[in-house]
Write a protein that holds these residues in place. Structure first.
Motif: not given
Length: 251
Positions: A9, A17, A23, A25, A32
Motif C-alpha cells: 500500500w 481518505e 484507514i 496501517h 480500509y
C-alpha cells in the motif's frame, strides 16, 4: 532473469481518505473502511511513472513490455466478498488512454498493448464495507504459470517456488521501498529476505531468525543453497548468512 514485482500500500495519501474513510496501517496489512463511498470509487492507485518521491511513497509498478501477457495477483480480503476489484488502465506516449482491464480481487491476466507507454492499477470498491489489503504482484504470465508465489504475513520474506527445483537461492536486500522484486527461475526456487537498516548495520539476530524461518519452512537441508545480495552491496550480511546456513546444515 525474470522477476515478479510485489507492491504494498505504501504511505501515499489518496484524496478519498479525507472523505469519511478510516484507514488502519498494521504490520503487513492495511484495513480500509469507507461504507459511504459510491460504487466504482478508486480507493488507491499505483503508477508506473511519476515523480520519484510519489512513486516511492505509493509503490512503483514495473515497466511492462508491449504485446506481452501479464499476471496480476492480489492478496486482499473484501467484505462483502468480491466487493473490490482491480482496474488496469493503459496509456500511449502522448498520455492518451488506450484500454482498461477489469480484474477480480484475486487478480487475473491482461495483454499489455504494443502501443502502451505507461499504466496504472487502481483498487476499486463496489458496495464495500471493508478491505484488508496485503499486497499485489505482477509478472509475465508465462513465467508465473509453473511457480508458486508466497509472501509472509509481515512482508519480510517473499518466495517464488519452482515445481521441481534443482536448487534454492536466498537473496538478502534492504527493506524500505513500497515495492520489491523476487527473481523467477523455472529450475530453482528463490526467497528474498528484506532486512532493516539495524539488521544490516548491527547484525541484529532478527535477521538470523528470518533465515532460520526460510530454512525450516522450505526444508533446505538437502538443497544446494546459495546466499546472494540483491540491489545493495551487502557483503558482510551475505557472509554471515552463509556461515549461519552452513551451521544449520551441519556442515
Amino acid at each position: 532473469m525474470a522477476n515478479v514485482s510485489i507492491v504494498n500500500w505504501g504511505s501515499y495519501l489518496h484524496p478519498v481518505e479525507a472523505h469519511g474513510a478510516r484507514i488502519k496501517h498494521q504490520v503487513g496489512v492495511v484495513e480500509y473502511t469507507s461504507p459511504l463511498l459510491p460504487p466504482g470509487t478508486n480507493i488507491y492507485t499505483w503508477q508506473s511513472e511519476g515523480r520519484f518521491q510519489d512513486i516511492r511513497m505509493q509503490g512503483a509498478l514495473p515497466i511492462l513490455r508491449g504485446n506481452h501477457t501479464y499476471q496480476l495477483i492480489g492478496k486482499l480480503e473484501a467484505i462483502p466478498e468480491n466487493s473490490a476489484y482491480f482496474r488496469v488502465a493503459t496509456y500511449d506516449h502522448e498520455n492518451q488512454f488506450i484500454k482498461e482491464f477489469i480484474l477480480e480481487g484475486s487478480g487475473g491476466t491482461f495483454d499489455y498493448p504494443v502501443t502502451a507507454r505507461r499504466y496504472n492499477i487502481s483498487l476499486v470498491v463496489k458496495a464495500n464495507q471493508l478491505v484488508r489489503f496485503k499486497w499485489l504482484a505482477i509478472g509475465l504470465a508465462n513465467e508465473l504459470a509453473d511457480v508458486k508465489l508466497e509472501v509472509s504475513d509481515d512482508l519480510r520474506i517473499s518466495a517464488v517456488l519452482a515445481d521441481k527445483p534443482q536448487g534454492f537461492n536466498i537473496y538478502v536486500t534492504k527493506k524500505g521501498a513500497s515495492s520489491w522484486l523476487v527473481p523467477v527461475q523455472a529450475d530453482s526456487s528463490q526467497a528474498v529476505i528484506r532486512l532493516t537498516d539495524d539488521e544490516i548495520e548491527n547484525g541484529d539476530t532478527t535477521s538470523f531468525a528470518l533465515l532460520d524461518q526460510v530454512f525450516k519452512k522450505y526444508d533446505l537441508t538437502h538443497y544446494q543453497t546459495r546466499i546472494r545480495a540483491y540491489g545493495y552491496p551487502l557483503t558482510s550480511v551475505v557472509q554471515a548468512f552463509q556461515e549461519r546456513l552452513s551451521r544449520l546444515k551441519g556442515e
